[in-house]
Design a protein around this motif. Structure first.
Motif, PDB file in Angstrom:
ATOM      1  N   SER A  68       0.808  -1.223   0.000  1.00  0.00           N
ATOM      2  CA  SER A  68       0.000   0.000   0.000  1.00  0.00           C
ATOM      3  C   SER A  68       0.838   1.269   0.000  1.00  0.00           C
ATOM      4  CB  SER A  68      -0.908   0.017   1.233  1.00  0.00           C
ATOM      5  OG  SER A  68      -0.122   0.100   2.423  1.00  0.00           O
ATOM      6  N   TYR A  69       2.161   1.135   0.146  1.00  0.00           N
ATOM      7  CA  TYR A  69       2.988   2.327   0.346  1.00  0.00           C
ATOM      8  C   TYR A  69       2.948   3.279  -0.852  1.00  0.00           C
ATOM      9  CZ  TYR A  69       6.860   5.267   1.827  1.00  0.00           C
ATOM     10  OH  TYR A  69       7.625   6.348   2.205  1.00  0.00           O
ATOM     11  N   SER A  70       2.890   2.729  -2.060  1.00  0.00           N
ATOM     12  CA  SER A  70       2.898   3.584  -3.262  1.00  0.00           C
ATOM     13  C   SER A  70       1.641   4.434  -3.365  1.00  0.00           C
ATOM     14  CB  SER A  70       3.059   2.726  -4.520  1.00  0.00           C
ATOM     15  OG  SER A  70       2.006   1.786  -4.610  1.00  0.00           O
ATOM     16  N   ASP A  71       0.543   3.989  -2.753  1.00  0.00           N
ATOM     17  CA  ASP A  71      -0.714   4.750  -2.786  1.00  0.00           C
ATOM     18  C   ASP A  71      -1.043   5.311  -1.395  1.00  0.00           C
ATOM     19  OD1 ASP A  71      -1.123   4.014  -5.490  1.00  0.00           O
ATOM     20  OD2 ASP A  71      -1.934   2.077  -4.833  1.00  0.00           O
ATOM     21  N   ARG A  72      -0.031   5.669  -0.662  1.00  0.00           N
ATOM     22  CA  ARG A  72      -0.202   6.006   0.765  1.00  0.00           C
ATOM     23  C   ARG A  72      -0.945   7.306   1.020  1.00  0.00           C
ATOM     24  NH1 ARG A  72       4.843   6.796  -0.951  1.00  0.00           N
ATOM     25  NH2 ARG A  72       5.817   8.843  -0.693  1.00  0.00           N
ATOM     26  N   SER A  99       9.123 -11.129   4.508  1.00  0.00           N
ATOM     27  CA  SER A  99       8.065 -11.983   3.965  1.00  0.00           C
ATOM     28  C   SER A  99       7.091 -12.399   5.058  1.00  0.00           C
ATOM     29  CB  SER A  99       8.671 -13.210   3.293  1.00  0.00           C
ATOM     30  OG  SER A  99       9.357 -14.023   4.235  1.00  0.00           O
ATOM     31  N   ARG A 100       7.576 -12.600   6.277  1.00  0.00           N
ATOM     32  CA  ARG A 100       6.687 -12.960   7.379  1.00  0.00           C
ATOM     33  C   ARG A 100       5.805 -11.779   7.779  1.00  0.00           C
ATOM     34  NH1 ARG A 100       7.760 -17.840   9.840  1.00  0.00           N
ATOM     35  NH2 ARG A 100       9.577 -18.911   8.980  1.00  0.00           N
ATOM     36  N   ILE A 101       6.381 -10.604   7.778  1.00  0.00           N
ATOM     37  CA  ILE A 101       5.578  -9.413   8.091  1.00  0.00           C
ATOM     38  C   ILE A 101       4.526  -9.199   7.000  1.00  0.00           C
ATOM     39  CG2 ILE A 101       5.635  -6.905   8.346  1.00  0.00           C
ATOM     40  CD1 ILE A 101       6.673  -8.385  10.772  1.00  0.00           C
ATOM     41  N   ALA A 102       4.940  -9.361   5.744  1.00  0.00           N
ATOM     42  CA  ALA A 102       3.992  -9.185   4.628  1.00  0.00           C
ATOM     43  C   ALA A 102       2.831 -10.159   4.745  1.00  0.00           C
ATOM     44  CB  ALA A 102       4.725  -9.377   3.300  1.00  0.00           C
ATOM     45  N   SER A 103       3.141 -11.424   5.064  1.00  0.00           N
ATOM     46  CA  SER A 103       2.086 -12.422   5.223  1.00  0.00           C
ATOM     47  C   SER A 103       1.146 -12.056   6.360  1.00  0.00           C
ATOM     48  CB  SER A 103       2.712 -13.795   5.476  1.00  0.00           C
ATOM     49  OG  SER A 103       1.728 -14.771   5.732  1.00  0.00           O
ATOM     50  N   SER A 104       1.708 -11.571   7.477  1.00  0.00           N
ATOM     51  CA  SER A 104       0.879 -11.195   8.626  1.00  0.00           C
ATOM     52  C   SER A 104       0.000  -9.996   8.308  1.00  0.00           C
ATOM     53  CB  SER A 104       1.786 -10.893   9.827  1.00  0.00           C
ATOM     54  OG  SER A 104       2.492 -12.052  10.219  1.00  0.00           O
ATOM     55  N   ILE A 105       0.518  -9.064   7.508  1.00  0.00           N
ATOM     56  CA  ILE A 105      -0.289  -7.908   7.106  1.00  0.00           C
ATOM     57  C   ILE A 105      -1.475  -8.365   6.251  1.00  0.00           C
ATOM     58  CG2 ILE A 105      -0.305  -5.829   5.660  1.00  0.00           C
ATOM     59  CD1 ILE A 105       2.578  -5.308   6.591  1.00  0.00           C
ATOM     60  N   PHE A 110      -1.055  -7.898  11.418  1.00  0.00           N
ATOM     61  CA  PHE A 110       0.007  -6.919  11.663  1.00  0.00           C
ATOM     62  C   PHE A 110      -0.363  -5.623  10.974  1.00  0.00           C
ATOM     63  CE2 PHE A 110       4.262  -5.102  11.804  1.00  0.00           C
ATOM     64  CZ  PHE A 110       4.803  -5.679  12.949  1.00  0.00           C
ATOM     65  N   PRO A 111      -0.119  -4.497  11.613  1.00  0.00           N
ATOM     66  CA  PRO A 111      -0.432  -3.217  10.967  1.00  0.00           C
ATOM     67  C   PRO A 111       0.500  -2.973   9.792  1.00  0.00           C
ATOM     68  CG  PRO A 111       0.798  -2.842  12.982  1.00  0.00           C
ATOM     69  CD  PRO A 111       0.466  -4.306  12.959  1.00  0.00           C
ATOM     70  N   GLU A 112       0.035  -2.277   8.784  1.00  0.00           N
ATOM     71  CA  GLU A 112       0.899  -1.954   7.653  1.00  0.00           C
ATOM     72  C   GLU A 112       2.094  -1.178   8.164  1.00  0.00           C
ATOM     73  OE1 GLU A 112      -1.728  -2.977   4.120  1.00  0.00           O
ATOM     74  OE2 GLU A 112      -0.436  -1.233   3.932  1.00  0.00           O
ATOM     75  N   ALA A 113       3.300  -1.666   7.875  1.00  0.00           N
ATOM     76  CA  ALA A 113       4.513  -1.098   8.472  1.00  0.00           C
ATOM     77  C   ALA A 113       5.677  -1.202   7.512  1.00  0.00           C
ATOM     78  CB  ALA A 113       4.846  -1.830   9.769  1.00  0.00           C
ATOM     79  N   ILE A 114       6.699  -0.416   7.774  1.00  0.00           N
ATOM     80  CA  ILE A 114       7.969  -0.450   7.043  1.00  0.00           C
ATOM     81  C   ILE A 114       8.960  -1.264   7.866  1.00  0.00           C
ATOM     82  CG2 ILE A 114       9.900   0.977   6.219  1.00  0.00           C
ATOM     83  CD1 ILE A 114       7.843   3.279   5.925  1.00  0.00           C
TER      84      ILE A 114
END
Length: 573
Positions: A68-72, A99-105, A110-114
């Motif tokens: 979602s970062y590109s359309d933030r 990849s684990r954070i992405a899967s959790s999002i 998990f909240p959308e995060a960097i």
């Protein structure tokens, strides 16, 4: 390559000792690759290079941004800083962790995060690398990315050297982070962590940590030195800073093993913190005790919560106490409450709510582990005053709190200069002997354990060099001068004090009953060991008013009188 990888992981043992000479030796033995652009080919993961003034050369780092970062738009993102272990680089874990954070999002866990992956070399995340991360990398990430640039939007996590580093950086820079998670880290692999500089650092950073709702999670295998964090856990407990301890069985010092066994636990913890959810003291055992007594129980519990927290135990204390209350009065009030529901003599406070309860109300107000009973001090050496009142109270306790263990709170004898002792024609030793006999009798009758506070007081008072000299031969009691007081060295009770009121001259008075700061501390230590089974000698907390020279001695006495009278609590976790 597999053998080299294992060797690199084993070298973590050295880097976690927090010994500067060891790290220097490592740097001499191996070249550090500071820029490693060969990272996992993954959407959102990029390799970057920082011209570091702290290091004096370029250093690589990796950044992963969610889909979602590109359309933030105006949206701001929290940041997870992941620190690699010894022998790793910015490329080592960036793909796997992202990849684990992405899967959790995607799963809404998990909240959308960097995610940011610094290169820490073999530094232990100290010195120039610490400055690079704190003074250069974090500010640059906040400038160049749409971050939530505050403590509530930053967390640290890492493995091995990186796990220990995440704890270290979070405690030394408490204004920057709201949480840290460690996989396989430790304060020390060579000792037990008692001399770690992070212990005083945690204390000095306590106010900032609490302000930022900081919480810590440490995950270690049972063969991976989980005891290395024990001293820090005790300090955090005493400061009431949430920390969770997880010990895994049969986990080798390998990040893949930790991922397989506890990735969900770590990710859920970090998600909780970034969402601003309240952290809990999951590592602390909770013990619930209801006291049925008077001011002597209040004295014993004055520092009990602080002492227990220092030992990793959360104490919930109910106080069915009334000043000067006898067993007879407690039993009478309970009998009245049984027929009059408005008869509620005991103050009760919970979560800011204040009200009154009957004894019956109090007994069902919580799932008490223990209920304590005691006689009023002036009657405590008279066995005939206990009955039938204590029998009636025990019957009510067993009916309404059947799972609670009954403990007998053994009170203490008065000071030798007590006018009541003179009136009774009794010495302090004789009063103590009577207390022992009376409490032993009721404990035996109800098969109850004793909390031996009176014995602890007596052992201190009769130890060489600990006797209280009364009356003070150098004090003019006929012409006392405010605010001077008689010498009361070694006293465990309040003793002489000046009663000062606006409408009259100060008057010198004697409190020969109630415990002073040292007495309250000693009593609290005895209660702590009796309730938990933990060794009172391991407690580091002490109120400021208790002299440094006395603290260890009081802990030793508390342990010596408690060890043979423990109520056999469940093993402390």
């Amino acid at each position: 390559m597999r053998s080299l990888r294992v060797l690199l992981l084993l070298l973590t043992t050295v880097t976690l000792s927090w010994s500067a000479p060891t790290v220097s030796a490592q740097r001499e033995k191996r070249a550090i690759s500071w820029v490693n652009p060969q990272i996992t080919d993954m959407e959102g993961l990029e390799h970057k290079v920082l011209d570091s003034k702290s290091l004096g050369h370029d250093v690589g780092y990796a950044v992963w941004t969610p889909a979602s970062y590109s359309d933030r738009g105006s949206r701001r993102y929290p940041v997870v800083y992941f620190l690699h272990g010894a022998g790793g680089t910015e490329a080592s874990d960036s793909g796997g962790f992202s990849s684990r954070i992405a899967s959790s999002i995607r799963k809404g866990k998990f909240p959308e995060a960097i995610c940011v992956f610094p290169n820490g070399g073999m530094s232990g995340y100290r010195g120039e690398v610490e400055s690079m991360i704190i003074d250069e990398l974090i500010p640059m990430i906040d400038r160049e990315y749409a971050t939530k640039a505050e403590a509530s939007g930053r967390v640290l996590a890492g493995f091995s050297m990186g796990g220990a580093g995440s704890v270290r950086l979070s405690l030394l820079h408490p204004e920057l982070f709201c949480a840290a998670g460690s996989w396989g880290g430790a304060l020390s692999r060579q000792g037990k962590g008692e001399d770690s500089p992070l212990l005083p650092a945690a204390k000095s950073s306590a106010s900032s940590l609490k302000k930022n709702n900081f919480a810590l999670l440490t995950i270690n295998g049972d063969q991976d030195h989980p005891e290395g964090f024990s001293p820090l856990n005790k300090v955090l407990s005493s400061l009431t800073i949430p920390h969770k301890v997880v010990t895994l069985k049969d986990t080798q010092h390998n990040l893949g093993h930790y991922y397989d066994r506890s990735a969900d636990t770590m990710i859920a913890f970090l998600a909780e913190r970034l969402r601003g959810e309240k952290a809990h003291h999951d590592s602390m055992r909770t013990v619930r005790v209801l006291t049925i007594g008077n001011s002597f129980a209040e004295n014993a519990c004055k520092y009990l919560k602080n002492i227990a927290a220092d030992g990793g135990v959360e104490l919930v204390i109910g106080t069915a106490n009334l000043g000067g209350c006898t067993l007879e009065k407690h039993a009478k009030l309970a009998k009245q409450s049984a027929t009059d529901p408005d008869n509620k003599p005991y103050p009760f406070s919970k979560a800011g709510e204040r009200r009154k309860l009957s004894l019956q109300d109090y007994l069902v107000a919580d799932q008490w582990d223990y209920v304590t009973v005691q006689q009023m001090s002036a009657l405590s050496f008279k066995p005939e005053t206990f009955h039938p009142h204590i029998d009636q109270l025990v019957e009510i306790i067993r009916e309404l709190a059947p799972n609670a263990k009954i403990l007998i709170h053994q009170t203490w004898a008065y000071r030798p200069d007590s006018p009541l002792l003179k009136q009774w024609g009794m010495s302090q030793d004789e009063m103590h002997a009577g207390i022992l006999q009376a409490y032993e009798s009721v404990a035996k009758q109800f098969d109850a354990a004793i909390i031996p506070v009176g014995s602890a007081f007596h052992e201190v008072r009769t130890s060489p060099g600990r006797q209280v000299v009364v009356p003070d031969p150098n004090y003019d009691f006929d012409n006392p001068v405010h605010p001077q007081r008689p010498d009361q060295t070694n006293s465990l009770v309040a003793g002489w004090y000046w009663d000062v009121a606006d409408d009259r001259e100060p008057k010198l008075k004697l409190d020969f009953k109630h415990a002073n700061e040292a007495g309250c501390y000693l009593a609290g230590l005895v209660w702590y060991e009796s309730l938990t089974g933990n060794d009172a000698r391991e407690i580091t907390y002490a109120p400021h008013a208790v002299k440094e020279a006395d603290r260890e001695f009081l802990r030793e006495v508390a342990h010596s009188v408690s060890r043979t009278r423990s109520p056999e609590p469940d093993q402390v976790r």
